[in-house]
Design a protein around this motif. Structure first.
Motif, PDB file in Angstrom:
ATOM      1  N   ALA A   1       1.690  12.770  14.075  1.00 21.15           N
ATOM      2  CA  ALA A   1       0.249  12.533  14.130  1.00 21.15           C
ATOM      3  C   ALA A   1      -0.369  12.622  12.745  1.00 21.15           C
ATOM      4  O   ALA A   1      -1.217  11.790  12.369  1.00 21.15           O
ATOM      5  CB  ALA A   1      -0.406  13.532  15.081  1.00 21.15           C
TER       6      ALA A   1
ATOM      7  N   GLY B   1      -2.445   7.402  19.801  1.00 26.30           N
ATOM      8  CA  GLY B   1      -1.325   8.195  20.289  1.00 26.30           C
ATOM      9  C   GLY B   1      -0.990   7.807  21.717  1.00 26.30           C
ATOM     10  O   GLY B   1      -1.375   6.738  22.196  1.00 26.30           O
ATOM     11  N   PRO B   2      -0.235   8.687  22.389  1.00 22.75           N
ATOM     12  CA  PRO B   2       0.149  10.042  21.981  1.00 22.75           C
ATOM     13  C   PRO B   2       1.327  10.055  21.020  1.00 22.75           C
ATOM     14  O   PRO B   2       2.109   9.116  20.947  1.00 22.75           O
ATOM     15  CB  PRO B   2       0.526  10.690  23.305  1.00 22.75           C
ATOM     16  N   PHE B   3       1.430  11.184  20.298  1.00 22.53           N
ATOM     17  CA  PHE B   3       2.516  11.425  19.371  1.00 22.53           C
ATOM     18  C   PHE B   3       3.419  12.510  19.938  1.00 22.53           C
ATOM     19  O   PHE B   3       2.965  13.407  20.647  1.00 22.53           O
ATOM     20  CB  PHE B   3       1.981  11.876  18.011  1.00 22.53           C
TER      21      PHE B   3
ATOM     22  N   ARG C   1      -7.336  16.183  15.633  1.00 26.21           N
ATOM     23  CA  ARG C   1      -6.064  16.287  16.348  1.00 26.21           C
ATOM     24  C   ARG C   1      -6.269  17.123  17.605  1.00 26.21           C
ATOM     25  O   ARG C   1      -6.706  18.269  17.527  1.00 26.21           O
ATOM     26  CB  ARG C   1      -5.024  16.931  15.446  1.00 26.21           C
TER      27      ARG C   1
ATOM     28  N   TYR D   1      -8.854   6.996  21.080  1.00 28.56           N
ATOM     29  CA  TYR D   1      -7.701   7.850  20.813  1.00 28.56           C
ATOM     30  C   TYR D   1      -6.575   7.024  20.200  1.00 28.56           C
ATOM     31  O   TYR D   1      -6.374   5.859  20.553  1.00 28.56           O
ATOM     32  CB  TYR D   1      -7.193   8.495  22.104  1.00 28.56           C
TER      33      TYR D   1
ATOM     34  N   SER E   1       1.790  16.601  24.347  1.00 29.06           N
ATOM     35  CA  SER E   1       1.583  15.444  23.478  1.00 29.06           C
ATOM     36  C   SER E   1       0.385  15.686  22.560  1.00 29.06           C
ATOM     37  O   SER E   1      -0.500  16.485  22.860  1.00 29.06           O
ATOM     38  CB  SER E   1       1.350  14.183  24.315  1.00 29.06           C
TER      39      SER E   1
ATOM     40  N   ARG F   1       1.456   1.525  20.779  1.00 29.22           N
ATOM     41  CA  ARG F   1       1.648   2.280  22.022  1.00 29.22           C
ATOM     42  C   ARG F   1       0.328   2.452  22.759  1.00 29.22           C
ATOM     43  O   ARG F   1       0.250   2.256  23.975  1.00 29.22           O
ATOM     44  CB  ARG F   1       2.247   3.647  21.685  1.00 29.22           C
TER      45      ARG F   1
ATOM     46  N   TYR G   1      -2.705  13.830  20.257  1.00 26.70           N
ATOM     47  CA  TYR G   1      -3.527  12.641  20.046  1.00 26.70           C
ATOM     48  C   TYR G   1      -4.372  12.814  18.796  1.00 26.70           C
ATOM     49  O   TYR G   1      -4.688  13.943  18.389  1.00 26.70           O
ATOM     50  CB  TYR G   1      -4.466  12.402  21.229  1.00 26.70           C
TER      51      TYR G   1
ATOM     52  N   ALA H   1       2.041   3.912  16.752  1.00 29.00           N
ATOM     53  CA  ALA H   1       1.139   4.660  17.626  1.00 29.00           C
ATOM     54  C   ALA H   1       0.023   3.766  18.146  1.00 29.00           C
ATOM     55  O   ALA H   1      -0.359   3.841  19.320  1.00 29.00           O
ATOM     56  CB  ALA H   1       0.555   5.849  16.876  1.00 29.00           C
TER      57      ALA H   1
END
Length: 584
Positions: free
Chosen positions: A350, A342-344, A330, A340, A315, A454, A317, A451
């Motif tokens: 990202a 993400g995660p992407f 990144r 942070y 993943s 999430r 971030y 993102a």
């Protein structure tokens, strides 16, 4: 009137007709169609454009295309994608006038669409809206056929744009109905060409093609014998005990049996079954425990025939670095208490989210650490107003800190600043008819908001020291889950008619002890925590115990993401020891 022949006289042999063998593809009339809509839900959204091509024997017989005036407005994001606006459809006929024309156009033909269930869903909804009986259409789905015919080496995916390029279609799909239907015609003929080499020459052959069961699959049906009938995880293993595939089901035995029948449409599963020599199963208390165990086993074994969840460590971030002049960095892992995003799932996603944030907040984009005592020349971004240039002293730590605070607020709280900046650019580009650039800006904004949503949803759950929840079962019992810092640590299923409180005490007492680490996923994988969060938001799920606070910002990214198609959070209920009551 001639008398019947004598009953004992033998009848002359009759030669079978070619029609008895099936309908040759060259003789079948197909109507390849595509719909543009206001959204993705047939019950809520409506059709805005219909395009169709009638073909037979590789020749185009007729075409039809029309805009449709929906009963709802076209969302701006859809207009940017398709180029269809409310003004364009203002004078178009409604679906009640267009549908009879399309049904007559498609009479006697086999319907074809790319991802046919989507288009047929809207077609059925339109038929019901017009008050007609819903016909039973015979149809082909080029997406499903392509997944059996096209290999990953030839095309990275089976999207219409990818397949049109693979089969050298002169028409480029561009989210307009007739153009996409024309491209689908070329894809259909390209698929027919390949299927002919595989002995598929009739429509009946084509319908059966995706339902073929290899002899290797049939011979191994006994591997399902003796497996549990309830929820659990199953593991296909080869002769060397290597895990080939990990799956989960509410009924393990029934699910494993489908791998040896026509019910399993995935091509790669036939190759997996040919290698399999044993199927192991782990019974679970309920479906949530099975899903979590599946994720953990996939991450541990990394089975070659699982495509998802094998590498959670990959993943991506975006990290707001901890230094005098922080920047977005990144990173692959989140191991400290920094902020942070993400995660992407990919570096591309990202970078898209980072672009949206940096366009709204002038954080520096240069690499390396900066010191307040060291000066260096500023880059072009300073002249463009996209950076405060702390490198040459134009901004001190305190002034630059305001940008950092704004970025942190957008990530952990209200993303309104990013949405407003992106919307201004989208509106300007759309007014200038630069729709492709506007679509890029839209995608960047959505990538950031989703993102952030999430991350906020994850941090809300991982911050809870202990949570016990119960979901009602179809048999009037309860499925219990004990969650600590986003990790499922205990599970149980309470039978119907039994007091659940002793079961709750036992589940908590036997729960796994966890020690949270720094980072957005301190005790479990991100996917595990997200699975738990979805289960907690399911219908009828109720809180039994809660140690700490479980909440997210009222004006945060979760609420904003709901407007982009993300599922909003659902309310749950709480248990006070004597009964269940709705939470505030």
């Amino acid at each position: 009137m001639r008398p019947d022949p004598a009953p004992d006289r033998p009848r002359p042999p009759r030669q079978g007709r070619l029609d008895d063998l099936g309908r040759p593809l060259a003789d079948v009339t197909f109507v390849v169609f595509d719909l543009e809509t206001t959204g993705t839900s047939p019950g809520r959204d409506e059709i805005t454009e219909i395009g169709a091509v009638r073909v037979r024997g590789g020749r185009i017989l007729a075409e039809m295309a029309t805009l449709v005036r929906p009963g709802v407005g076209i969302p701006p994001m859809v207009s940017v994608l398709t180029g269809i606006t409310d003004v364009m459809v203002a004078t178009a006929p409604p679906v009640t006038q267009v549908l009879p024309t399309f049904l007559e156009f498609a009479r006697g033909a086999v319907l074809v669409a790319h991802n046919a269930p989507f288009d047929l869903g809207f077609l059925r909804a339109a038929v019901e809206l017009c008050g007609y009986p819903v016909p039973v259409w015979e149809y082909l789905d080029t997406l499903r056929i392509a997944r059996r015919v096209v290999t990953r080496d030839e095309s990275p995916d089976c999207r219409l744009t990818s397949l049109a390029s693979l089969f050298r279609s002169p028409v480029e799909p561009r989210h307009r109905a007739l153009a996409d239907a024309r491209a689908t015609v070329d894809v259909l003929h390209g698929l027919f060409e390949r299927l002919g080499n595989a002995g598929v020459t009739t429509l009946e052959d084509l319908h059966d093609y995706s339902s073929r069961v290899s002899p290797a699959q049939r011979r191994k049906r006994h591997l399902a014998d003796g497996l549990p009938t309830g929820p659990g995880v199953y593991i296909f293993r080869d002769a060397d005990e290597r895990a080939l595939y990990v799956g989960t089901s509410r009924s393990v035995r029934s699910r494993v049996r489908t791998y040896f029948t026509a019910s399993e449409p995935r091509t790669r599963m036939a190759a997996m079954v040919a290698l399999a020599e044993r199927v192991d199963a782990i019974g679970c208390a309920h479906a949530l425990e099975a899903e979590v165990r599946e994720l953990r086993l996939i991450a541990e074994y990394k089975p070659p025939y699982n495509r998802r969840s094998r590498f959670p460590e990959r993943s991506v971030y975006l990290k707001l670095t901890d230094e005098p002049f922080p920047r977005l960095s990144r990173v692959r892992a989140a191991r400290d208490d920094a902020t942070y995003l993400g995660p992407f799932g990919s570096v591309r996603a990202a970078d898209a989210a980072a672009e949206a944030l940096l366009a709204a907040v002038p954080l520096r984009q240069c690499s390396g650490r900066l010191s307040p005592r060291v000066r260096r020349s500023a880059c072009t971004l300073a002249d463009l107003g996209r950076c405060g240039a702390p490198c040459d002293g134009r901004e001190d730590v305190a002034s630059y800190g305001r940008h950092v605070a704004a970025a942190r607020a957008a990530i952990t709280g209200d993303p309104g600043r990013v949405i407003a900046a992106s919307t201004r650019r989208i509106d300007r580009l759309a007014a200038e008819r630069r729709y492709e650039e506007a679509a890029v800006q839209r995608d960047r904004m959505i990538a950031f908001v989703r993102a952030a949503a999430r991350a906020q949803r994850l941090s809300a759950l991982t911050g809870v020291a202990e949570l016990v929840a119960a979901a009602p079962t179809a048999e009037a019992g309860w499925d219990l889950a004990v969650v600590r810092h986003g990790r499922l640590v205990s599970a149980a299923s309470v039978p119907p008619g039994v007091d659940p409180r002793p079961w709750v005490d036992a589940a908590v007492a036997s729960a796994e002890t966890v020690r949270p680490r720094p980072g957005p996923a301190p005790c479990a994988s991100v996917e595990e925590t997200e699975r738990i969060a979805r289960w907690l938001g399911g219908p009828g799920v109720r809180l039994v115990r809660l140690e700490g606070e479980w909440s997210w910002p009222a004006a945060g990214a979760i609420r904003a993401a709901a407007g982009f198609g993300a599922a909003p959070g659902r309310s749950v209920r709480a248990y006070d020891g004597d009964g269940w009551f709705p939470s505030a």
